[in-house]
Design an enzyme around this catalytic site. Sequence first.
Site, PDB file in Angstrom:
ATOM      1  N   ARG A 109       0.848  -1.184   0.000  1.00  0.00           N
ATOM      2  CA  ARG A 109       0.000   0.000   0.000  1.00  0.00           C
ATOM      3  C   ARG A 109       0.881   1.230   0.000  1.00  0.00           C
ATOM      4  NH1 ARG A 109      -4.603   0.861   4.445  1.00  0.00           N
ATOM      5  NH2 ARG A 109      -2.909   0.169   5.762  1.00  0.00           N
ATOM      6  N   THR A 113      -0.763   7.518  -0.983  1.00  0.00           N
ATOM      7  CA  THR A 113      -2.094   7.461  -1.626  1.00  0.00           C
ATOM      8  C   THR A 113      -2.986   6.378  -1.020  1.00  0.00           C
ATOM      9  OG1 THR A 113      -1.341   5.827  -3.228  1.00  0.00           O
ATOM     10  CG2 THR A 113      -1.047   8.138  -3.821  1.00  0.00           C
ATOM     11  N   ASP A 205      -0.562  -3.616  13.175  1.00  0.00           N
ATOM     12  CA  ASP A 205      -0.047  -4.028  11.866  1.00  0.00           C
ATOM     13  C   ASP A 205       0.171  -5.539  11.878  1.00  0.00           C
ATOM     14  OD1 ASP A 205       1.887  -4.704   9.738  1.00  0.00           O
ATOM     15  OD2 ASP A 205       1.837  -2.546   9.370  1.00  0.00           O
ATOM     16  N   ASP A 208       3.707  -6.795  10.741  1.00  0.00           N
ATOM     17  CA  ASP A 208       4.737  -6.529  11.754  1.00  0.00           C
ATOM     18  C   ASP A 208       4.583  -7.463  12.952  1.00  0.00           C
ATOM     19  OD1 ASP A 208       6.121  -4.601  10.406  1.00  0.00           O
ATOM     20  OD2 ASP A 208       5.089  -2.920  11.339  1.00  0.00           O
TER      21      ASP A 208
HETATM   22  N1  URA Z   1      -3.079  -3.683   7.739  1.00  0.00           N
HETATM   23  C1  URA Z   1      -2.788  -4.077   9.001  1.00  0.00           C
HETATM   24  O1  URA Z   1      -1.870  -4.867   9.204  1.00  0.00           O
HETATM   25  N2  URA Z   1      -3.506  -3.577  10.015  1.00  0.00           N
HETATM   26  C2  URA Z   1      -4.508  -2.718   9.837  1.00  0.00           C
HETATM   27  O2  URA Z   1      -5.145  -2.311  10.812  1.00  0.00           O
HETATM   28  C3  URA Z   1      -4.815  -2.317   8.519  1.00  0.00           C
HETATM   29  C4  URA Z   1      -4.078  -2.807   7.484  1.00  0.00           C
END
Ligand code: URA
Length: 214
Positions: A109, A113, A205, A208
Amino acid sequence: MDFKSNEKLHIMDHPLLQHKLSLLRNEETDTRAFRQIVSEISTLMCYEATRDLPLKEEKIRTPMGEGTFSVLAEKDPAVVPILRAGSGMLDGILTLMPSARVGHIGLYRDPATLEPVEYYCKLPSDITEREVLVLEPMLATGGSASAALQFLKGYGCSRIKLMNILCAPQGVEKVLTEHPDVDIYTAAVDEGLNDQGYIVPGLGDAGDRIYGTK
Ligand code: URA
């Protein structure tokens, strides 16, 4: 859009699944546990998402005699994780379907944007003959998932299911609008997104937390 009553959205309320999701949400859950629980949730979700696979009858000889019994009528589904976080769901799926074929789609992503950018794609050669399970733990804006679904359809895939551990309403709405033929399997739809595109309250995330990169 009243998506909660849309028959293409399958919110799984099984107590084990909900409990495991709450463990993922907890910021104190460490990388090792997080990875393990993602895998367990994926197995439970796979069980539900494959409930409608067609069966056929086959004659089978048991040690005690012969009978006609049900077996899967088609090739195993193909599984396509969206890199990188989707890969964290793969083991859990292959636990139930060890001979499934696996493809990969790499999308990231763009932080400015929030639009998906494709950087990798490798799919099984016979994927169009299979049902396809797309793995993406977090359906946030829905941009990456929708782009991956579009790509797979362009490749010739016609039966696709999307598996997301957690969704934001915005992502659900985008996928149901742009891909009304695709079933979404998820454990929950949260309140919304923050201004960085993260699901709130969410779980942070996913990539992560699965890979310990933060
Ligand atoms: N990607 C993620 O890992 N967590 C989110 O909250 C949104 C997108």
